[in-house]
Design a protein around this motif. Structure first.
Motif, PDB file in Angstrom:
ATOM      1  N   LYS A   1      12.910   7.391 -10.710  1.00 37.12           N
ATOM      2  CA  LYS A   1      14.261   7.247 -10.163  1.00 37.12           C
ATOM      3  C   LYS A   1      14.448   8.118  -8.919  1.00 37.12           C
ATOM      4  CE  LYS A   1      19.070   7.304 -11.572  1.00 37.12           C
ATOM      5  NZ  LYS A   1      20.009   7.598 -12.628  1.00 37.12           N
ATOM      6  N   VAL A   2      13.938   9.341  -8.959  1.00 37.00           N
ATOM      7  CA  VAL A   2      14.062  10.284  -7.838  1.00 37.00           C
ATOM      8  C   VAL A   2      13.386   9.742  -6.576  1.00 37.00           C
ATOM      9  CG1 VAL A   2      13.271  12.565  -7.040  1.00 37.00           C
ATOM     10  CG2 VAL A   2      14.336  12.320  -9.277  1.00 37.00           C
ATOM     11  N   LEU A   3      12.365   8.901  -6.730  1.00 34.70           N
ATOM     12  CA  LEU A   3      11.657   8.354  -5.572  1.00 34.70           C
ATOM     13  C   LEU A   3      12.523   7.410  -4.735  1.00 34.70           C
ATOM     14  CD1 LEU A   3       8.176   7.575  -7.184  1.00 34.70           C
ATOM     15  CD2 LEU A   3       8.767   9.492  -5.666  1.00 34.70           C
ATOM     16  N   GLY A   4      13.579   6.860  -5.324  1.00 34.57           N
ATOM     17  CA  GLY A   4      14.467   5.968  -4.578  1.00 34.57           C
ATOM     18  C   GLY A   4      13.777   4.715  -4.062  1.00 34.57           C
ATOM     19  N   LEU A   5      12.879   4.157  -4.853  1.00 38.39           N
ATOM     20  CA  LEU A   5      12.080   3.019  -4.416  1.00 38.39           C
ATOM     21  C   LEU A   5      12.898   1.797  -3.989  1.00 38.39           C
ATOM     22  CD1 LEU A   5       9.303   3.381  -7.117  1.00 38.39           C
ATOM     23  CD2 LEU A   5       9.114   3.944  -4.691  1.00 38.39           C
TER      24      LEU A   5
ATOM     25  N   THR B   1       3.484   5.839  -2.661  1.00 38.13           N
ATOM     26  CA  THR B   1       4.728   6.545  -2.979  1.00 38.13           C
ATOM     27  C   THR B   1       4.846   6.785  -4.481  1.00 38.13           C
ATOM     28  OG1 THR B   1       5.822   5.591  -1.042  1.00 38.13           O
ATOM     29  CG2 THR B   1       7.254   6.478  -2.745  1.00 38.13           C
ATOM     30  N   LEU B   2       4.329   5.849  -5.280  1.00 35.44           N
ATOM     31  CA  LEU B   2       4.315   6.035  -6.737  1.00 35.44           C
ATOM     32  C   LEU B   2       3.367   7.161  -7.167  1.00 35.44           C
ATOM     33  CD1 LEU B   2       4.289   2.447  -8.285  1.00 35.44           C
ATOM     34  CD2 LEU B   2       6.070   4.164  -8.468  1.00 35.44           C
TER      35      LEU B   2
ATOM     36  N   ASP C   1      15.651   1.673  -2.495  1.00 32.21           N
ATOM     37  CA  ASP C   1      16.222   1.942  -1.177  1.00 32.21           C
ATOM     38  C   ASP C   1      15.154   1.956  -0.078  1.00 32.21           C
ATOM     39  OD1 ASP C   1      18.782   2.218  -2.288  1.00 32.21           O
ATOM     40  OD2 ASP C   1      18.441   4.349  -2.692  1.00 32.21           O
ATOM     41  N   LYS C   2      13.922   2.225  -0.453  1.00 29.14           N
ATOM     42  CA  LYS C   2      12.835   2.351   0.522  1.00 29.14           C
ATOM     43  C   LYS C   2      12.049   1.065   0.728  1.00 29.14           C
ATOM     44  CE  LYS C   2      12.087   7.227  -0.474  1.00 29.14           C
ATOM     45  NZ  LYS C   2      11.194   8.201  -1.105  1.00 29.14           N
ATOM     46  N   PHE C   3      12.024   0.188  -0.276  1.00 32.37           N
ATOM     47  CA  PHE C   3      11.195  -1.017  -0.220  1.00 32.37           C
ATOM     48  C   PHE C   3      12.010  -2.246  -0.605  1.00 32.37           C
ATOM     49  CE2 PHE C   3       8.406   2.557  -1.163  1.00 32.37           C
ATOM     50  CZ  PHE C   3       7.411   2.401  -0.214  1.00 32.37           C
ATOM     51  N   LYS C   4      12.020  -3.230   0.281  1.00 28.88           N
ATOM     52  CA  LYS C   4      12.774  -4.460   0.066  1.00 28.88           C
ATOM     53  C   LYS C   4      12.265  -5.199  -1.180  1.00 28.88           C
ATOM     54  CE  LYS C   4      14.121  -8.731   2.315  1.00 28.88           C
ATOM     55  NZ  LYS C   4      13.978  -9.591   3.470  1.00 28.88           N
TER      56      LYS C   4
ATOM     57  N   THR D   1       0.841  -1.203   0.000  1.00 31.21           N
ATOM     58  CA  THR D   1       0.000   0.000   0.000  1.00 31.21           C
ATOM     59  C   THR D   1       0.876   1.253   0.000  1.00 31.21           C
ATOM     60  OG1 THR D   1      -1.829  -1.124   1.111  1.00 31.21           O
ATOM     61  CG2 THR D   1      -1.752   1.273   1.291  1.00 31.21           C
ATOM     62  N   LYS D   2       1.867   1.287   0.870  1.00 31.11           N
ATOM     63  CA  LYS D   2       2.780   2.440   0.942  1.00 31.11           C
ATOM     64  C   LYS D   2       3.573   2.593  -0.360  1.00 31.11           C
ATOM     65  CE  LYS D   2       1.763   3.930   4.953  1.00 31.11           C
ATOM     66  NZ  LYS D   2       0.821   5.049   4.941  1.00 31.11           N
TER      67      LYS D   2
END
Length: 121
Positions: free
Chosen positions: A80-84, A26-27, A86-89, A21-22
């Motif tokens: 790319k800027v969202l850094g997904l 974030t997207l 790095d934030k989500f396994k 959900t998060k």
């Protein structure tokens, strides 16, 4: 027979419903809970899918969605800027690939669902 359809929606699973959900929020997608462990995720008007609190490795890792976008380069830069990763396994973001039919990049969500973002020639 021609049916006056209004939309088509697929169902995708989640390994961790809260995390997925998060991820979709974030997207920039709108996640609307419909019932416990079941949400409608809206990308844009009439472009939606259902996210459910259900996980099957084989099913999730073999689910794919293709989202056609207007400007792939801008969409990829914004992603790319969202850094997904790095934030989500488990999240992976590819580079843009040129194909005979057009261009695309890939994004794996936290459950392994493969998203194709692309433009056609």
């Amino acid at each position: 027979m021609i049916h006056p359809a209004k939309s088509i929606r697929t169902f995708i699973g989640s390994k961790n419903f809260h995390e997925s959900t998060k991820f979709y929020e974030t997207l920039g997608f709108v996640v609307k809970p419909l019932s416990k462990g079941f949400s409608l995720v809206t990308v844009k008007e009439n472009i939606c899918f259902y996210l459910q609190d259900y996980y099957s490795k084989v099913w999730c890792e073999n689910s794919m969605l293709f989202l056609e976008v207007e400007n792939l380069d801008s969409y990829w830069e914004a992603m790319k800027v969202l850094g997904l990763p790095d934030k989500f396994k488990g999240v992976k973001l590819s580079e843009i690939k040129n194909e005979d039919w057009g261009r695309e990049f890939f994004l794996h969500d936290p459950a392994g669902v493969l998203w194709h973002f692309g433009v056609f020639k």
